[in-house]
Design a protein around this motif. Structure first.
Motif, mmCIF file in Angstrom:
data_model
loop_
_atom_site.group_PDB
_atom_site.id
_atom_site.type_symbol
_atom_site.label_atom_id
_atom_site.label_comp_id
_atom_site.label_asym_id
_atom_site.label_seq_id
_atom_site.Cartn_x
_atom_site.Cartn_y
_atom_site.Cartn_z
ATOM 1 N N GLU A 226 80.387 137.086 43.154
ATOM 2 C CA GLU A 226 79.984 138.380 43.696
ATOM 3 C C GLU A 226 81.180 139.315 43.830
ATOM 4 O OE1 GLU A 226 77.816 137.901 47.296
ATOM 5 O OE2 GLU A 226 76.159 136.778 46.367
ATOM 6 N N ARG A 227 82.280 138.798 44.329
ATOM 7 C CA ARG A 227 83.474 139.630 44.471
ATOM 8 C C ARG A 227 84.015 140.014 43.090
ATOM 9 N NH1 ARG A 227 87.941 137.740 48.552
ATOM 10 N NH2 ARG A 227 88.481 139.925 48.224
ATOM 11 N N PHE A 228 83.902 139.091 42.132
ATOM 12 C CA PHE A 228 84.346 139.401 40.780
ATOM 13 C C PHE A 228 83.519 140.551 40.194
ATOM 14 C CE2 PHE A 228 83.627 138.984 36.217
ATOM 15 C CZ PHE A 228 84.926 139.101 35.742
ATOM 16 N N ALA A 229 82.208 140.445 40.289
ATOM 17 C CA ALA A 229 81.327 141.459 39.707
ATOM 18 C C ALA A 229 81.575 142.829 40.331
ATOM 19 C CB ALA A 229 79.870 141.045 39.876
ATOM 20 N N ALA A 230 81.820 142.858 41.629
ATOM 21 C CA ALA A 230 82.022 144.130 42.326
ATOM 22 C C ALA A 230 83.217 144.884 41.758
ATOM 23 C CB ALA A 230 82.221 143.874 43.821
ATOM 24 N N GLN A 231 84.263 144.160 41.361
ATOM 25 C CA GLN A 231 85.447 144.825 40.803
ATOM 26 C C GLN A 231 85.341 144.997 39.295
ATOM 27 O OE1 GLN A 231 89.200 144.936 42.605
ATOM 28 N NE2 GLN A 231 89.059 142.826 43.314
ATOM 29 N N ALA A 232 84.829 143.970 38.610
ATOM 30 C CA ALA A 232 84.839 143.984 37.145
ATOM 31 C C ALA A 232 83.926 145.044 36.559
ATOM 32 C CB ALA A 232 84.443 142.607 36.616
ATOM 33 N N GLN A 233 82.885 145.423 37.278
ATOM 34 C CA GLN A 233 81.950 146.405 36.745
ATOM 35 C C GLN A 233 82.418 147.841 36.933
ATOM 36 O OE1 GLN A 233 77.943 145.666 38.099
ATOM 37 N NE2 GLN A 233 78.027 143.498 37.536
ATOM 38 N N GLY A 234 83.534 148.037 37.631
ATOM 39 C CA GLY A 234 84.085 149.382 37.787
ATOM 40 C C GLY A 234 84.535 149.954 36.449
ATOM 41 N N ASP A 235 84.436 151.267 36.297
ATOM 42 C CA ASP A 235 84.753 151.921 35.025
ATOM 43 C C ASP A 235 86.206 151.719 34.601
ATOM 44 O OD1 ASP A 235 82.170 152.821 34.786
ATOM 45 O OD2 ASP A 235 82.585 154.810 35.629
ATOM 46 N N GLN A 236 87.104 151.589 35.578
ATOM 47 C CA GLN A 236 88.528 151.498 35.233
ATOM 48 C C GLN A 236 88.876 150.183 34.538
ATOM 49 O OE1 GLN A 236 91.155 151.917 38.592
ATOM 50 N NE2 GLN A 236 92.987 152.131 37.328
ATOM 51 N N VAL A 237 88.160 149.117 34.864
ATOM 52 C CA VAL A 237 88.407 147.814 34.245
ATOM 53 C C VAL A 237 87.749 147.790 32.873
ATOM 54 C CG1 VAL A 237 88.037 145.325 34.421
ATOM 55 C CG2 VAL A 237 88.561 146.675 36.472
ATOM 56 N N LYS A 238 88.571 147.638 31.832
ATOM 57 C CA LYS A 238 88.061 147.684 30.463
ATOM 58 C C LYS A 238 87.903 146.300 29.836
ATOM 59 C CE LYS A 238 88.136 152.161 30.606
ATOM 60 N NZ LYS A 238 86.873 152.919 30.747
ATOM 61 N N MET A 239 88.731 145.345 30.241
ATOM 62 C CA MET A 239 88.657 143.989 29.692
ATOM 63 C C MET A 239 89.028 142.984 30.785
ATOM 64 S SD MET A 239 90.089 144.271 25.777
ATOM 65 C CE MET A 239 91.798 143.940 26.172
ATOM 66 N N ILE A 240 88.568 141.755 30.612
ATOM 67 C CA ILE A 240 88.878 140.656 31.543
ATOM 68 C C ILE A 240 89.677 139.612 30.769
ATOM 69 C CG2 ILE A 240 87.952 138.986 33.169
ATOM 70 C CD1 ILE A 240 87.112 141.888 33.732
ATOM 71 N N GLU A 241 90.814 139.204 31.340
ATOM 72 C CA GLU A 241 91.707 138.257 30.671
ATOM 73 C C GLU A 241 91.939 137.041 31.583
ATOM 74 O OE1 GLU A 241 95.507 139.527 28.502
ATOM 75 O OE2 GLU A 241 96.280 138.742 30.403
ATOM 76 N N ILE A 242 91.452 135.877 31.157
ATOM 77 C CA ILE A 242 91.689 134.639 31.905
ATOM 78 C C ILE A 242 93.075 134.130 31.565
ATOM 79 C CG2 ILE A 242 90.894 132.280 32.311
ATOM 80 C CD1 ILE A 242 88.161 133.206 31.137
ATOM 81 N N LYS A 243 93.910 133.944 32.565
ATOM 82 C CA LYS A 243 95.259 133.426 32.308
ATOM 83 C C LYS A 243 95.262 131.907 32.411
ATOM 84 C CE LYS A 243 98.854 132.676 34.844
ATOM 85 N NZ LYS A 243 100.010 132.706 35.758
ATOM 86 N N LEU A 244 95.469 131.248 31.276
ATOM 87 C CA LEU A 244 95.620 129.793 31.287
ATOM 88 C C LEU A 244 97.049 129.401 31.602
ATOM 89 C CD1 LEU A 244 93.528 128.705 28.148
ATOM 90 C CD2 LEU A 244 92.774 128.979 30.523
ATOM 91 N N SER A 245 98.001 130.133 31.047
ATOM 92 C CA SER A 245 99.423 129.858 31.283
ATOM 93 C C SER A 245 100.215 131.090 30.889
ATOM 94 C CB SER A 245 99.889 128.645 30.480
ATOM 95 O OG SER A 245 99.672 128.842 29.090
ATOM 96 N N GLN A 246 101.489 131.120 31.284
ATOM 97 C CA GLN A 246 102.348 132.237 30.930
ATOM 98 C C GLN A 246 103.639 131.711 30.329
ATOM 99 O OE1 GLN A 246 102.782 133.325 35.333
ATOM 100 N NE2 GLN A 246 104.744 134.024 34.549
ATOM 101 N N GLY A 247 104.271 132.551 29.527
ATOM 102 C CA GLY A 247 105.422 132.096 28.765
ATOM 103 C C GLY A 247 106.586 131.619 29.598
ATOM 104 N N ALA A 248 106.862 132.273 30.733
ATOM 105 C CA ALA A 248 108.052 131.920 31.507
ATOM 106 C C ALA A 248 107.970 130.526 32.113
ATOM 107 C CB ALA A 248 108.269 132.945 32.617
ATOM 108 N N LYS A 249 106.785 130.117 32.533
ATOM 109 C CA LYS A 249 106.644 128.815 33.190
ATOM 110 C C LYS A 249 105.261 128.235 32.917
ATOM 111 C CE LYS A 249 105.876 131.398 37.503
ATOM 112 N NZ LYS A 249 106.210 131.522 38.935
ATOM 113 N N PRO A 250 104.976 127.919 31.658
ATOM 114 C CA PRO A 250 103.650 127.374 31.328
ATOM 115 C C PRO A 250 103.405 126.041 32.025
ATOM 116 C CG PRO A 250 105.170 127.085 29.492
ATOM 117 C CD PRO A 250 105.861 127.965 30.479
ATOM 118 N N GLY A 251 102.181 125.906 32.576
ATOM 119 C CA GLY A 251 101.815 124.659 33.229
ATOM 120 C C GLY A 251 102.426 124.447 34.599
ATOM 121 N N HIS A 252 103.030 125.491 35.178
ATOM 122 C CA HIS A 252 103.770 125.302 36.433
ATOM 123 C C HIS A 252 103.011 125.739 37.669
ATOM 124 C CE1 HIS A 252 106.861 126.174 39.543
ATOM 125 N NE2 HIS A 252 107.472 125.130 39.021
#
Length: 535
Positions: A226-252
């Motif tokens: 519910e909290r996700f939908a409330a923000q994600a449906q706003g006009d300013q949010v254009k895409m949703i990106e799930i972060k699995l890991s990041q380059g600086a410290k993957p898996g940390h």
């Protein structure tokens, strides 16, 4: 060094104190000398009695010079000793290019290149004998949104990469977002969620959703639809990106200490004030590739049909191939994938992770691109990349080997004033970019820095347009590996199409792959688990 030489400064200071102290009454001008000598004598006594620092015990008073020089060594090296092309991690030449473009100054350089064009690793793009007119950089956009997406997004080929509020100051976030709004490109929120400072200027946002589900979490840290939908449906949010890991410290994973969890950060992230803010090393909403596809479909539905994808730094190759097998098995496709390189990283990370964990961006991009081609999915999924991108050639080089767009974090940080002091984790950023200190970030004037963000983007796109025209191309999507060349030895150059393996459509499905890396990893991959198949 003799005993006398080691202690001479301390002994002289004590003698000056003892000799001048009785004379102060007759010669008042001596009191500053006596005071300074007395204070330094006390420092020397402390040095002789303290335990942690052996240098100070052996060299009272003068031993402090060593720590002073060490403290200012990065600045001395950067301003006086660093060569123009010495990357620490970005060279002076790279930083100067960003600064010049951000200030709308000319990026031209006289008297030829400083690069050694005969050094192995040197890269260039071949030009055409029939250059075309310089295309309009405003057309350098791609549509993100596959067949399952109801609200595709027109995405620039160059955008602000993921940097969270908390890592960056409020004024830095304001400047980046206003610059993105003015320039017509996207601003990735980072996993710290959407802060009020992201919203002030209404620039396009890519909402990054990390394992902490900040901005859409329950009290115990689980995903809250519910909290996700409330923000994600706003006009300013254009895409949703799930972060699995990041380059600086993957898996940390990560932790924001309680002392840094201010009321506004707590409100933005949806966590308690004054308590450690934990980013787990893995997601709780899914535990297998198939479950991950289900989560992607759920986010797409909850967001009202917006593009949903994921970002990761490539690690075990069979894990990504397991995700691809899950796409084929479920029929659920992400709209995009962002490949983060091990060379990336705007914040602090353990040095072993920074230096020796994760696949560099180009190799990761090639693997992801080839796997999607081999599974006959590449045309349905867009690819972005991030990792030390600052120039038009950086962008062109990754587009040539499979990317659809490039993101930059540190490049845009330079545009708003970062001087690479590498003090991001101390809260004492000298330019107000990476700090929560209100007085320090006051130095960052939002309208001025937002204009520089727009200038940097516009002038980089202009340079890219000129490079493409010289190569006889009209759009970045026309770049291919046959346009990019690398020197592999002092007497040999090779096209990237010759240098790297490029898969044929469907070769993983029909078992005709000519690469053991791809065929063996495909055999290990499982849609029902991130673990490899038993051999």
């Amino acid at each position: 060094m003799s005993l006398l030489n080691r202690y001479i400064a301390f002994v002289l200071l004590v003698l000056i104190t003892l000799v001048t102290l009785p004379l102060i009454a007759q010669a008042h001008w001596l009191w500053p000398v006596t005071l300074i000598a007395a204070l330094l004598s006390l420092v020397g006594i402390w040095d002789l009695t303290q335990a942690p620092h052996a240098v100070r015990r052996n060299y009272p008073v003068i031993g402090h010079i060593r720590y002073l020089v060490e403290a200012i060594r990065p600045e001395i090296r950067q301003y006086l000793l660093e060569a123009d092309n010495e990357k620490l991690p970005f060279s002076r030449a790279q930083r100067s290019l960003v600064y010049a473009r951000a200030k709308n100054e000319g990026g031209e350089k006289p008297f030829g290149t400083l690069l050694d064009v005969y050094e192995p690793g040197y890269e260039f793009i071949g030009h055409s004998t029939r250059p075309v007119p310089v295309p309009d950089p405003a057309t350098f956009r791609i549509t993100v949104g596959g067949p399952q997406c109801a609200k595709p997004y027109s995405h620039s080929v160059f955008n602000v990469s993921a940097i969270s509020f908390g890592a960056l100051s409020a004024n830095a976030i304001r400047s980046l977002n206003l610059g993105a709004k003015m320039g017509g490109f996207a601003h990735d929120t980072g996993e710290g969620s959407i802060s009020p400072y992201h919203r002030e200027n209404q620039g396009d946002l890519v909402w990054e959703l990390g394992s902490g589900y900040f901005g859409c979490r329950t009290a115990d840290g689980q995903f809250d639809p519910e909290r996700f939908a409330a923000q994600a449906q706003g006009d300013q949010v254009k895409m949703i990106e799930i972060k699995l890991s990041q380059g600086a410290k993957p898996g940390h994973g990560g932790i924001l200490p309680a002392r840094k969890v201010t009321p506004e950060i707590a409100e933005t992230r949806g966590v308690p004030v004054g308590q450690d803010c934990i980013s787990p090393s893995r997601h709780g909403a899914f535990s297998t590739p198939i479950e991950m596809m289900g989560f992607i479909a759920r986010l797409r539905e909850l967001s009202g049909g917006k593009p949903v994808g994921f970002k990761f730094c490539l690690g075990h190759p069979w894990e990504f191939m397991g995700i691809v097998k899950a796409m084929l098995e479920t029929g659920i496709l992400p709209d995009f994938i962002v490949v983060d390189g091990a060379e990336g990283g705007t914040g602090a990370a353990p040095v072993e992770f920074t230096d020796h964990l994760g696949v560099p961006m180009r190799e990761g991009l090639l693997f992801v691109h080839n796997t999607l081609v081999g599974a006959d999915l590449r045309g349905k999924i867009k690819l972005g990349v991030a990792g030390k991108v600052v120039s038009a050639f950086d962008i062109a080089s990754v587009l040539a080997i499979g990317a659809d767009w490039a993101n930059a974090a540190r490049g845009f940080m330079f545009a708003i004033g970062c001087i690479q002091s590498q003090s991001c984790h101390t809260n004492r950023c000298p330019t107000g970019v990476a700090t929560q200190d209100p007085l320090r970030q006051r130095a960052l004037v939002v309208p001025d820095k937002a204009e520089r963000v727009r200038n940097f983007h516009r002038n980089t796109m202009k340079a890219l347009a000129e490079m493409l025209a010289a190569a006889g191309l009209e759009h970045p999507s026309q770049l291919g590996p046959h346009h990019l060349v690398q020197r592999t030895g002092t007497a040999e150059i090779r096209l990237f199409s010759q240098l790297h393996y490029f898969a044929k459509p469907g070769e993983l499905l029909d078992g005709t792959s000519r690469s053991p890396l791809y065929s063996d990893s495909w055999a290990l991959a499982r849609a029902d688990s991130f673990d490899p198949k038993p051999m």
